[in-house]
Design a protein around this motif. Structure first.
Motif, PDB file in Angstrom:
ATOM      1  N   THR A  18      -3.912  -4.146  -9.074  1.00 57.44           N
ATOM      2  CA  THR A  18      -3.722  -2.810  -8.506  1.00 57.44           C
ATOM      3  C   THR A  18      -5.090  -2.176  -8.283  1.00 57.44           C
ATOM      4  OG1 THR A  18      -1.601  -2.509  -9.642  1.00 57.44           O
ATOM      5  CG2 THR A  18      -2.691  -0.537  -8.817  1.00 57.44           C
ATOM      6  N   THR A  19      -5.311  -1.647  -7.090  1.00 58.23           N
ATOM      7  CA  THR A  19      -6.555  -0.930  -6.809  1.00 58.23           C
ATOM      8  C   THR A  19      -6.216   0.503  -6.400  1.00 58.23           C
ATOM      9  OG1 THR A  19      -6.573  -1.696  -4.505  1.00 58.23           O
ATOM     10  CG2 THR A  19      -7.793  -3.014  -6.102  1.00 58.23           C
ATOM     11  N   TYR A  20      -7.110   1.424  -6.752  1.00 57.36           N
ATOM     12  CA  TYR A  20      -6.884   2.844  -6.493  1.00 57.36           C
ATOM     13  C   TYR A  20      -8.006   3.384  -5.606  1.00 57.36           C
ATOM     14  CZ  TYR A  20      -3.733   2.340 -10.487  1.00 57.36           C
ATOM     15  OH  TYR A  20      -2.744   1.929 -11.338  1.00 57.36           O
ATOM     16  N   THR A  21      -7.653   3.824  -4.417  1.00 55.97           N
ATOM     17  CA  THR A  21      -8.605   4.521  -3.539  1.00 55.97           C
ATOM     18  C   THR A  21      -7.888   5.782  -3.071  1.00 55.97           C
ATOM     19  OG1 THR A  21      -7.857   3.171  -1.648  1.00 55.97           O
ATOM     20  CG2 THR A  21      -9.807   2.403  -2.840  1.00 55.97           C
ATOM     21  N   ASP A  22      -7.831   6.015  -1.740  1.00 50.59           N
ATOM     22  CA  ASP A  22      -7.018   7.137  -1.268  1.00 50.59           C
ATOM     23  C   ASP A  22      -5.541   6.794  -1.331  1.00 50.59           C
ATOM     24  OD1 ASP A  22      -7.528   5.206   0.724  1.00 50.59           O
ATOM     25  OD2 ASP A  22      -6.941   6.594   2.300  1.00 50.59           O
ATOM     26  N   LYS A  23      -5.254   5.466  -1.443  1.00 50.87           N
ATOM     27  CA  LYS A  23      -3.890   4.957  -1.640  1.00 50.87           C
ATOM     28  C   LYS A  23      -3.890   4.048  -2.865  1.00 50.87           C
ATOM     29  CE  LYS A  23      -2.162   6.365   2.451  1.00 50.87           C
ATOM     30  NZ  LYS A  23      -0.972   7.230   2.635  1.00 50.87           N
ATOM     31  N   GLU A  80       0.860  -1.184   0.000  1.00 54.30           N
ATOM     32  CA  GLU A  80       0.000   0.000   0.000  1.00 54.30           C
ATOM     33  C   GLU A  80       0.894   1.231   0.000  1.00 54.30           C
ATOM     34  OE1 GLU A  80      -2.545   2.090   3.405  1.00 54.30           O
ATOM     35  OE2 GLU A  80      -3.445   0.180   2.795  1.00 54.30           O
ATOM     36  N   VAL A  81       0.754   2.065  -1.017  1.00 49.55           N
ATOM     37  CA  VAL A  81       1.675   3.183  -1.194  1.00 49.55           C
ATOM     38  C   VAL A  81       0.903   4.433  -1.624  1.00 49.55           C
ATOM     39  CG1 VAL A  81       2.131   2.502  -3.586  1.00 49.55           C
ATOM     40  CG2 VAL A  81       3.821   3.895  -2.380  1.00 49.55           C
TER      41      VAL A  81
END
Length: 216
Positions: free
Chosen positions: A170-175, A147-148
């Protein structure tokens, strides 16, 4: 696959079943290679192919397993001792193969080949099938979750790109959260790097339990 192109530090296998047929002095030799993950699966492959070729004179076989190709067995299946199973096995070992099962089905054509002729015929049948397509390198991998932040993502990927076998998801949220596979031989170095960045609050990471595997 040319042996000169192979890395002796790795073992190789195939991803799809492959078959070739050769004719030598009226005898037909059909070689079938399949990827296998266990002795049980290797035996299932051998049994299935033998049943598919019940009218054949012989269904000779060999398999190689283990991370270092150290589990293996072969059978002459009625051919003179040492003339079939061992040449099949030796040919696969000469290509650094593992996680592989081979069955060579022979339909006798009425002309005896002799001991040397049988050894050469079974070896050639397997060699032709191996060289039909490029072999796949077997790579031991470790799966990790990273998580980056968006700001640090490019820097991170640039630093570990040579250690990755693949980014699985790969998932994109606030991170940004990556599910990655790292080659086992590189894991200690990557673990140290990620631990350092985690201690500085740059990222979070964990190893995914039970997800380690050998990738083809």
């Amino acid at each position: 696959m040319n042996k000169d192109m192979m890395d002796e530090n790795y073992f190789y296998s195939i991803d799809h079943r492959r078959t070739t047929t050769i004719k030598i002095k009226r005898s037909i030799f059909i070689c079938t290679l399949e990827y296998v993950e266990s002795i049980e699966k290797a035996k299932n492959v051998i049994s299935r192919i033998a049943k598919e070729n019940k009218t054949a004179t012989h269904n000779c076989w060999a398999y190689i397993l283990g991370e270092k190709g150290d589990i293996f067995h072969c059978s002459d299946a009625g051919e003179p001792s040492g003339t079939a199973g061992k040449p099949i096995l030796n040919t696969m070992q000469s290509y650094n193969m593992a996680h592989i099962a081979a069955v060579v089905t022979r339909h006798f054509g009425g002309v005896k080949l002799g001991v040397r002729g049988l050894i050469d015929a079974y070896g050639a049948s397997v060699k032709n099938t191996i060289e039909l397509k490029k072999l796949k390198k077997l790579v031991q991998t470790v799966s990790m979750l990273i998580e980056v932040s968006y700001e640090f993502n490019d820097t991170l990927l640039n630093q570990i790109k040579n250690d990755l076998t693949q980014i699985k998801d790969t998932t994109y949220t606030d991170k940004i959260v990556h599910t990655v596979e790292i080659e086992l031989k590189n894991f200690a170095r990557v673990d140290r790097l990620l631990s350092e960045y985690q201690s500085r609050g740059k990222l979070k990471f964990s190893r995914i339990p039970q997800a380690d595997k050998i990738s083809v």
